[in-house]
Design a protein around this motif. Structure first.
Motif, PDB file in Angstrom:
ATOM      1  N   HIS A 104     -35.953 -31.340  43.857  1.00 58.30           N
ATOM      2  CA  HIS A 104     -36.549 -30.970  45.134  1.00 58.30           C
ATOM      3  C   HIS A 104     -37.478 -32.094  45.557  1.00 58.30           C
ATOM      4  O   HIS A 104     -38.088 -32.760  44.714  1.00 58.30           O
ATOM      5  CB  HIS A 104     -37.334 -29.672  44.974  1.00 58.30           C
ATOM      6  CG  HIS A 104     -37.797 -29.091  46.272  1.00 58.30           C
ATOM      7  ND1 HIS A 104     -36.956 -28.401  47.110  1.00 58.30           N
ATOM      8  CD2 HIS A 104     -39.010 -29.127  46.870  1.00 58.30           C
ATOM      9  CE1 HIS A 104     -37.647 -28.033  48.189  1.00 58.30           C
ATOM     10  NE2 HIS A 104     -38.891 -28.450  48.054  1.00 58.30           N
ATOM     11  N   GLN A 105     -37.556 -32.305  46.866  1.00 55.87           N
ATOM     12  CA  GLN A 105     -38.559 -33.232  47.391  1.00 55.87           C
ATOM     13  C   GLN A 105     -39.394 -32.502  48.431  1.00 55.87           C
ATOM     14  O   GLN A 105     -38.859 -31.758  49.267  1.00 55.87           O
ATOM     15  CB  GLN A 105     -37.911 -34.475  48.013  1.00 55.87           C
ATOM     16  CG  GLN A 105     -38.949 -35.513  48.447  1.00 55.87           C
ATOM     17  CD  GLN A 105     -38.359 -36.752  49.056  1.00 55.87           C
ATOM     18  OE1 GLN A 105     -37.343 -36.694  49.751  1.00 55.87           O
ATOM     19  NE2 GLN A 105     -38.979 -37.905  48.812  1.00 55.87           N
ATOM     20  N   SER A 139     -31.287 -30.130  38.697  1.00 59.57           N
ATOM     21  CA  SER A 139     -31.493 -29.987  40.134  1.00 59.57           C
ATOM     22  C   SER A 139     -32.861 -30.542  40.481  1.00 59.57           C
ATOM     23  O   SER A 139     -33.691 -30.792  39.599  1.00 59.57           O
ATOM     24  CB  SER A 139     -31.396 -28.519  40.556  1.00 59.57           C
ATOM     25  OG  SER A 139     -32.430 -27.763  39.950  1.00 59.57           O
ATOM     26  N   GLU A 146     -36.274 -34.976  51.893  1.00 60.83           N
ATOM     27  CA  GLU A 146     -36.197 -33.653  51.272  1.00 60.83           C
ATOM     28  C   GLU A 146     -34.759 -33.208  50.960  1.00 60.83           C
ATOM     29  O   GLU A 146     -34.514 -32.017  50.732  1.00 60.83           O
ATOM     30  CB  GLU A 146     -36.900 -32.604  52.154  1.00 60.83           C
ATOM     31  CG  GLU A 146     -38.364 -32.915  52.406  1.00 60.83           C
ATOM     32  CD  GLU A 146     -39.057 -31.895  53.297  1.00 60.83           C
ATOM     33  OE1 GLU A 146     -38.920 -30.696  53.042  1.00 60.83           O
ATOM     34  OE2 GLU A 146     -39.749 -32.331  54.245  1.00 60.83           O
ATOM     35  N   GLU A 147     -33.842 -34.170  50.931  1.00 58.48           N
ATOM     36  CA  GLU A 147     -32.458 -33.826  50.601  1.00 58.48           C
ATOM     37  C   GLU A 147     -31.938 -34.719  49.480  1.00 58.48           C
ATOM     38  O   GLU A 147     -32.326 -35.892  49.381  1.00 58.48           O
ATOM     39  CB  GLU A 147     -31.557 -33.991  51.829  1.00 58.48           C
ATOM     40  CG  GLU A 147     -31.762 -32.930  52.887  1.00 58.48           C
ATOM     41  CD  GLU A 147     -30.726 -33.024  53.991  1.00 58.48           C
ATOM     42  OE1 GLU A 147     -30.917 -32.358  55.026  1.00 58.48           O
ATOM     43  OE2 GLU A 147     -29.726 -33.753  53.821  1.00 58.48           O
ATOM     44  N   SER A 200     -41.800 -35.152  44.211  1.00 63.83           N
ATOM     45  CA  SER A 200     -40.504 -34.584  43.824  1.00 63.83           C
ATOM     46  C   SER A 200     -40.603 -33.842  42.491  1.00 63.83           C
ATOM     47  O   SER A 200     -41.509 -34.101  41.695  1.00 63.83           O
ATOM     48  CB  SER A 200     -39.474 -35.711  43.713  1.00 63.83           C
ATOM     49  OG  SER A 200     -38.228 -35.240  43.247  1.00 63.83           O
ATOM     50  N   TYR A 230     -33.626 -38.506  46.080  1.00 61.64           N
ATOM     51  CA  TYR A 230     -34.055 -37.646  47.169  1.00 61.64           C
ATOM     52  C   TYR A 230     -34.692 -38.464  48.286  1.00 61.64           C
ATOM     53  O   TYR A 230     -35.497 -39.364  48.042  1.00 61.64           O
ATOM     54  CB  TYR A 230     -35.042 -36.592  46.662  1.00 61.64           C
ATOM     55  CG  TYR A 230     -34.341 -35.382  46.106  1.00 61.64           C
ATOM     56  CD1 TYR A 230     -33.892 -35.386  44.795  1.00 61.64           C
ATOM     57  CD2 TYR A 230     -34.091 -34.274  46.898  1.00 61.64           C
ATOM     58  CE1 TYR A 230     -33.210 -34.288  44.289  1.00 61.64           C
ATOM     59  CE2 TYR A 230     -33.412 -33.180  46.400  1.00 61.64           C
ATOM     60  CZ  TYR A 230     -32.979 -33.197  45.094  1.00 61.64           C
ATOM     61  OH  TYR A 230     -32.298 -32.117  44.587  1.00 61.64           O
TER      62      TYR A 230
END
Lengths: 111, 113
Positions: B67-68, B65, B52-53, B74, B49
């Motif tokens: 997330h950041q 899955s 944020e992607e 993260s 990450y």
């Protein structure tokens, strides 16, 4: 498809002698090779690296050799110390920051 | 200088459940990568990450899955847990997406029963 292989699961050496850990790879596009050391209950710790355009890198007691024609690299530890006892991982990078690891070699240095 | 931190240290879940693991990168680092280390194996790349992607992904199913957050921390989420998901999950941080100099946290040991 195991692109990075460490064929020796374990190695035992006497304190003060040389430790040689080996690693083979299949992808000639790897740009960097790294060695990590891992103690139980800790994450891998970066030890030493070598760019694919070099054949040797030295840092204190640790030297990494790269033989591109043989797709082989090795880590030499001289002299070996009991505190070096750990699992050593060879890893390769493909210009992307994604590291591909070998299975690891457990080094035991006996006093 | 705080290194990479991960929580929790250990976790036991039942097959079919969902789990969330957390990671805070080393100060000054903006990229987080997640690895799975099965017993007796080397770490395997799950994903990375940055900003944020998800930038890169390894050979893991969509059950994995992440997330950041804006502060670069993260999370790794795993849905519909399988027994084979039992492993040490390692978080690594770096400066930028192509840096090979990655600093690892101590990992989260996940056991699925």
């Amino acid at each position: 498809d195991q692109q990075v292989k460490q064929n020796s699961p374990s190695l035992s050496v006497q304190e003060g002698r040389i430790s040689i850990l080996n690693c083979d790879y299949t992808n000639s596009m790897f740009d960097y090779f790294l060695w990590y050391k891992k103690y139980p209950a800790e994450g891998p710790t970066f030890l030493i690296s070598i760019s694919s355009i070099k054949d040797k890198n030295e840092d204190g007691r640790f030297t990494v050799f790269l033989n591109k024609s043989a797709k082989h690299l090795s880590l030499h530890i001289v002299p070996s110390q009991p505190g070096d006892s750990a699992v050593y991982f060879c890893a390769a990078s493909l210009y992307t920051g994604k590291l591909i690891f070998g299975q690891g070699t457990t080094l035991q240095v006996k006093p | 200088d705080a290194g990479v931190t991960q929580s929790p240290t250990h976790l036991i879940k039942t097959r079919g459940q969902q789990v969330t693991l957390r990671c805070s990168p080393k100060s000054g680092h903006d990229t987080v990568s997640w690895y799975q280390q099965a017993l007796g194996q080397g770490p395997q790349f799950i994903f990375q990450y940055y900003e944020e992607e998800e930038r890169q992904r390894g050979n893991f199913p969509d059950r994995f899955s992440g997330h950041q957050f804006p502060n670069y921390s993260s999370e790794l989420n795993v849905n519909a847990l399988l027994l084979g998901d039992s492993a040490l999950y390692l978080c690594a941080s770096s400066r930028g997406t192509v840096s090979y100099e990655q600093y690892f946290g101590p990992g989260t040991r996940l056991t699925v029963t």
